[in-house]
Design an enzyme around this catalytic site. Structure first.
Site: not given
Length: 416
Positions: A172, A195, A203
């Protein structure tokens, strides 16, 4: 030679933080039903500090230093509200935004909840879908403060965005920093998107920026598939960072921005006074020829074959790294980056939303959570366990609409 044991430990810690940050959303919902959620900061301390200074600087500081400034849903919501004011002409006097993290150890490095396994194996992605939607909407909004973006939605001009990526920057944290016009890195910067080691994919816009500019082609694919950590020097080399500033000068730089007269001196010129060449060499640059050699092509199997045919230290180490990742995640990641290079930003986030929901439902995500968080053996048993067993039908399924979960539409949620 690269310190692979240290790197492996870093991957594990960052992966834990990434999963825990997603898990924070689940904890928020369960807290409403069971008990109050423990906070890492004093009750009187805001999770995000917003300061609107008289000279036109908007200072936004993530304020969870004991949790390495982990993002949670509350922080995402608060930042969304504050940034939307820039699009609604409520902050006409704002000339620059300085985004940073409290504490000096991390800009933003994940979350603080260690129990997501039950939610993963329940096969109910509704809470996860809600979290991803909010996170992606914030990331998408921030890109529209960068005049280089081409979009049908409004681009805010005249505001210089600066992200201080000092310390750990991942997940994030990457999502809210990567769109900034000025991205400061230091000798303490640790950038990573690991990830694929937990059954997910890079992402928060990774399918967009990993396939563009300097990262387009083998370099972005290498970073996305291996999840290897990057130093500040690496970030400058790859174009992830725009300015290298010694961590000892960050405080002085921030003070000058807070007291500057932006009518006489631009935010960029102030940052450039403190920036210089990276301390130390970029390891990534020394691997460039190897990366270009082994990560060309359009199939993960080609990367494996090329690495297996080489006896170099880089090839051996990289092959072992890839073998530890989820085979399904690697193929999904590659297709995501390939597709993303042909899509606009909104389409990338809409695609990632589908990919993220399907990842939560996958066996590999539940297994990755088990291996990293529950049993902590760091020995995930991926299914399929071999890259050759992951067929195109399986990969394509991640890109279709998830059953019972409506797609997100980035433009429809954009502030008018």
């Amino acid at each position: 030679a690269q310190d692979w044991d240290t790197t492996k430990d870093m991957f594990t810690n960052i992966a834990i933080n990434r999963i825990q940050r997603i898990g924070d959303h689940f904890q928020l919902n369960s807290a409403k039903r069971f008990s109050p959620r423990r906070n890492f900061t004093n009750a009187s301390e805001p999770l995000v500090k917003f300061e609107n200074l008289s000279n036109g600087l908007l200072s936004i500081k993530l304020n969870r230093p004991k949790a390495l400034n982990a993002l949670n849903e509350q922080m995402v919501n608060e930042m969304q509200v504050e940034y939307e004011k820039l699009f609604k002409n409520e902050k006409k006097s704002t000339k620059a935004v300085f985004l940073s993290g409290e504490g000096g150890k991390a800009f933003c490095a994940g979350g603080d909840i260690k129990s997501l396994h039950a939610s993963a194996v329940s096969k109910d992605p509704k809470d996860a879908a809600s979290f991803f939607a909010k996170e992606y909407h914030l990331d998408y909004l921030l890109w529209h403060l960068n005049p280089s973006l081409k979009s049908s939605n409004r681009i805010v001009s005249g505001v210089t965005t600066i992200a201080n990526m000092n310390g750990i920057t991942m997940g994030g944290g990457v999502g809210i920093a990567i769109s900034s016009q000025i991205r400061i890195v230091t000798e303490k910067t640790v950038f990573a998107m690991p990830e694929t080691g937990i059954g997910l994919f890079p992402d928060v816009g990774g399918t967009y920026f990993l396939g563009r500019d300097k990262l387009k082609g083998p370099l972005g694919i290498y970073i996305g598939l291996t999840g290897n950590k990057l130093s500040g020097a690496d970030c400058i080399y790859a174009g992830i960072g725009t300015h290298f500033v010694s961590s000892e000068k960050i405080k002085e730089l921030e003070e000058e921005l807070r007291n500057a007269n932006f009518d006489k001196e631009s935010p960029k010129s102030i940052v450039e006074k403190y920036s210089g060449s990276p301390s130390g060499n970029s390891q990534l640059s020394s691997f460039e020829n190897d990366i270009q050699k082994h990560f060309k092509g359009d199939k993960v199997e080609q990367f494996f074959q090329s690495l297996q045919e080489s006896s170099s230290e880089f090839a051996n180490n990289t092959l072992q790294t890839l073998k530890s990742k989820s085979p399904s995640s690697m193929k999904v990641t590659l297709k995501g980056i390939q597709n993303g290079s042909q899509k606009d930003l909104a389409e990338c986030f809409e695609m990632e939303f589908r990919m993220a929901v399907h990842s939560i439902l996958s066996e590999d995500f539940a297994e990755g959570v088990r291996a990293v968080l529950v049993d902590k053996d760091n020995k995930p048993k991926w299914n399929p366990s071999d890259i050759s067993a992951v067929d195109s039908k399986r990969v394509d399924s991640y890109f279709g609409p998830p059953k019972g979960i409506p797609d997100i539409q980035m433009s429809k949620s954009f502030p008018k």
